[in-house]
Design a protein around this motif. Structure first.
Motif, PDB file in Angstrom:
ATOM      1  N   LEU A  10      -7.603  -7.316  -3.659  1.00  0.00           N
ATOM      2  CA  LEU A  10      -7.556  -5.954  -3.134  1.00  0.00           C
ATOM      3  C   LEU A  10      -8.217  -5.966  -1.760  1.00  0.00           C
ATOM      4  CD1 LEU A  10      -8.727  -4.019  -6.338  1.00  0.00           C
ATOM      5  CD2 LEU A  10      -6.446  -4.892  -5.781  1.00  0.00           C
ATOM      6  N   ALA A  16      -4.876  -7.911   4.242  1.00  0.00           N
ATOM      7  CA  ALA A  16      -4.009  -8.349   3.152  1.00  0.00           C
ATOM      8  C   ALA A  16      -2.935  -9.302   3.657  1.00  0.00           C
ATOM      9  CB  ALA A  16      -3.377  -7.134   2.479  1.00  0.00           C
ATOM     10  N   ASP A  34      -3.623  -1.290  -8.463  1.00  0.00           N
ATOM     11  CA  ASP A  34      -3.841  -2.469  -9.302  1.00  0.00           C
ATOM     12  C   ASP A  34      -3.749  -2.114 -10.788  1.00  0.00           C
ATOM     13  OD1 ASP A  34      -4.701  -5.270  -9.701  1.00  0.00           O
ATOM     14  OD2 ASP A  34      -6.528  -4.359 -10.469  1.00  0.00           O
ATOM     15  N   ARG A  81      -5.557   4.431  -3.625  1.00  0.00           N
ATOM     16  CA  ARG A  81      -6.511   3.337  -3.469  1.00  0.00           C
ATOM     17  C   ARG A  81      -5.927   2.059  -4.068  1.00  0.00           C
ATOM     18  NH1 ARG A  81     -11.942   4.583  -6.149  1.00  0.00           N
ATOM     19  NH2 ARG A  81     -10.517   5.027  -7.885  1.00  0.00           N
ATOM     20  N   ALA A  82      -6.256   0.937  -3.452  1.00  0.00           N
ATOM     21  CA  ALA A  82      -5.754  -0.343  -3.947  1.00  0.00           C
ATOM     22  C   ALA A  82      -6.154  -0.575  -5.401  1.00  0.00           C
ATOM     23  CB  ALA A  82      -6.267  -1.479  -3.061  1.00  0.00           C
ATOM     24  N   GLY A 128       0.869  -1.172   0.000  1.00  0.00           N
ATOM     25  CA  GLY A 128       0.000   0.000   0.000  1.00  0.00           C
ATOM     26  C   GLY A 128       0.902   1.216   0.000  1.00  0.00           C
ATOM     27  N   TYR A 170      -0.785  -8.600  -2.902  1.00  0.00           N
ATOM     28  CA  TYR A 170      -1.958  -8.365  -2.070  1.00  0.00           C
ATOM     29  C   TYR A 170      -1.989  -6.849  -1.817  1.00  0.00           C
ATOM     30  CZ  TYR A 170      -1.020 -13.313  -1.441  1.00  0.00           C
ATOM     31  OH  TYR A 170      -0.745 -14.661  -1.674  1.00  0.00           O
ATOM     32  N   LEU A 171      -2.820  -6.154  -2.546  1.00  0.00           N
ATOM     33  CA  LEU A 171      -2.835  -4.696  -2.531  1.00  0.00           C
ATOM     34  C   LEU A 171      -3.861  -4.194  -1.518  1.00  0.00           C
ATOM     35  CD1 LEU A 171      -2.702  -4.129  -6.399  1.00  0.00           C
ATOM     36  CD2 LEU A 171      -0.789  -4.377  -4.780  1.00  0.00           C
ATOM     37  N   CYS A 172      -3.497  -3.137  -0.781  1.00  0.00           N
ATOM     38  CA  CYS A 172      -4.387  -2.707   0.299  1.00  0.00           C
ATOM     39  C   CYS A 172      -4.571  -1.195   0.312  1.00  0.00           C
ATOM     40  CB  CYS A 172      -3.853  -3.173   1.655  1.00  0.00           C
ATOM     41  SG  CYS A 172      -2.219  -2.558   2.079  1.00  0.00           S
ATOM     42  N   ASP A 173      -5.741  -0.791   0.779  1.00  0.00           N
ATOM     43  CA  ASP A 173      -5.987   0.607   1.117  1.00  0.00           C
ATOM     44  C   ASP A 173      -5.288   0.908   2.439  1.00  0.00           C
ATOM     45  OD1 ASP A 173      -7.646   0.973  -1.104  1.00  0.00           O
ATOM     46  OD2 ASP A 173      -9.433   0.331   0.004  1.00  0.00           O
ATOM     47  N   THR A 206       1.605   0.885   5.887  1.00  0.00           N
ATOM     48  CA  THR A 206       1.496  -0.522   5.509  1.00  0.00           C
ATOM     49  C   THR A 206       2.164  -1.403   6.554  1.00  0.00           C
ATOM     50  OG1 THR A 206       1.710   0.233   3.220  1.00  0.00           O
ATOM     51  CG2 THR A 206       1.770  -2.134   3.592  1.00  0.00           C
TER      52      THR A 206
END
Length: 439
Positions: free
Chosen positions: A388, A395, A372, A367-368, A334, A356-359, A417
């Motif tokens: 996401l 995540a 992406d 934003r995830a 993130g 593994y993308l996160c807010d 993160t």
């Protein structure tokens, strides 16, 4: 206000931040003068794009090993605000800071009209006041961003250190290394040493040292190091040599640069703060900093790194390359929206198999879904975005569930993160599906 908690004070500082007008250091200096904030001990200030926190930790531990009472200010924090200040090796207590937050509020209101401060300026003044009144032998102050206009720069340091200079915060500091270098160079003082650890500093840094009359110590010219076999290295200074040193406990390709900068700063102030070879050895062995290429024990291997700009991610990629083989690398990522996310991802994408993308819990974050869109065109055919997620914890839990014991999980991209994963304690990795926070 007299009975406010730390959280109430931080919320107050946030409200002030929204109103503050960014007009340089004049406002902060007026509040500093009203506080009569001054240090009676030697002060180190540390600026730079990356490596500041590690350099501060190395200075701190060497001085502590020598028996000095040391205070450190650093930012941002990973989990708790109190992490921003250590006194004699221990994190400050919230209660200890409260009277200093009140003093800053009273000082800023005593100046008419009342001075507007940002969150960072308000809290920095409070922590520096706490340190100045803590009967220290040495203070180590990390510059938050830039240098010339940073709140820490209201203090005249006895020794300034500039670590790496790379592109970051370009909307505030300038679009190239020359502009950024000029901002970092603002912490220099006439007649006092400045340690420049970047092996190829911008010309603006060298020129500014000449203009202000600072005593310039350049990596590779006035000090440096040689790496030898058996995980040993030698520090080579102006007049001081430290041969046969063990590598710092903190891992990473750039830690010898950071350690050399710390030793050069100590050499520059050797008459006021003498340190021995044994102090240096103990300090190098004890210095730790969460989230700086931090490798957790257990299976799968977990790597935590706050790398949040292209230069830091390039170093992270080098460090990953130097690790032992792992069948698959899973990455929890993130980042802030104002970062060069595309360049960060392009450098490290070939090393990561599963993403593994996160807010993140701040309006500044990308934003995830937007990350992406940047990441997918960069991925090799056999690599994938696994999902996401609303936050780093979720995540990380999914990465842990998917990873085999021999794999590795990388968490990086922002302090938020890494801090999100550490919020419930350092994870204990005990094989697949068995992640538990430490007590």
């Amino acid at each position: 206000m007299q009975g406010w908690t730390l959280q109430q004070w931080l919320e107050h500082a946030e409200r002030l931040h929204a109103q503050a007008i960014h007009l340089g250091l004049e406002r902060v200096e007026r509040v500093r003068a009203a506080l009569d904030l001054r240090f009676s001990c030697p002060v180190f200030t540390v600026a730079g794009t990356n490596g500041k926190g590690s350099t501060c930790a190395l200075l701190e531990q060497i001085l502590l090993a020598a028996g000095y009472r040391v205070g450190v200010y650093g930012s941002p924090h990973l989990v708790r605000f109190e992490e921003r200040c250590r006194i004699r090796g221990s994190m400050m207590e919230a209660a200890a800071l409260l009277p200093h937050l009140l003093a800053v509020e009273q000082a800023r209101c005593s100046v008419q009209p009342a001075v507007e401060l940002t969150y960072f300026e308000f809290t920095t003044l409070a922590i520096m006041r706490l340190l100045s009144l803590s009967e220290l032998d040495a203070a180590v102050l990390e510059v938050g961003m830039g240098g010339r206009l940073d709140a820490v720069n209201v203090v005249d340091a006895d020794c300034a250190i500039i670590t790496s200079i790379a592109l970051d915060h370009t909307q505030f500091l300038g679009a190239d290394r020359e502009a950024i270098g000029f901002e970092k160079a603002g912490i220099m003082r006439p007649g006092r040493p400045v340690i420049v650890a970047d092996p190829a500093p911008p010309q603006s840094v060298i020129e500014h040292a000449a203009v202000v009359g600072a005593k310039l110590w350049r990596m590779g010219h006035d000090f440096g190091y040689t790496a030898t076999g058996q995980q040993q290295w030698n520090y080579i200074g102006h007049a001081l040599r430290r041969p046969g040193l063990a590598y710092p406990a903190m891992r990473g390709a750039n830690q010898l640069l950071n350690a050399s900068a710390a030793l050069a700063a100590l050499e520059a102030l050797q008459e006021r703060l003498p340190t021995s070879a044994q102090d240096v050895r103990q300090g190098l062995a004890r210095a730790e900093l969460p989230g700086r290429f931090q490798i957790l024990p257990g299976q799968p291997t977990v790597v935590l790194d706050v790398a949040h700009n292209p230069h830091a991610v390039a170093v992270l990629a080098e460090n990953l390359d130097a690790m032992g083989y792992a069948p698959h690398t899973h990455a929890v990522f993130g980042a802030m929206a104002d970062k060069d996310v595309a360049q960060m991802l392009a450098r490290i994408a070939p090393l990561v198999d599963r993403w593994y993308l996160c807010d993140l819990p701040t309006p500044r974050a990308a934003r995830a879904v937007d990350i992406d869109a940047v990441l997918r065109p960069l991925l090799p055919a056999d690599h994938a975005v696994m999902g996401l997620y609303a936050d780093p914890q979720t995540a990380f839990a999914q990465a842990t569930a998917c990873a085999e014991p021999a794999d590795r999980i990388l968490v990086f991209g922002s302090f938020f993160t890494v801090g999100g994963v550490l919020a419930q304690g350092v994870p204990r990795m005990q094989g697949r599906h068995a992640t538990h926070p430490s007590p």
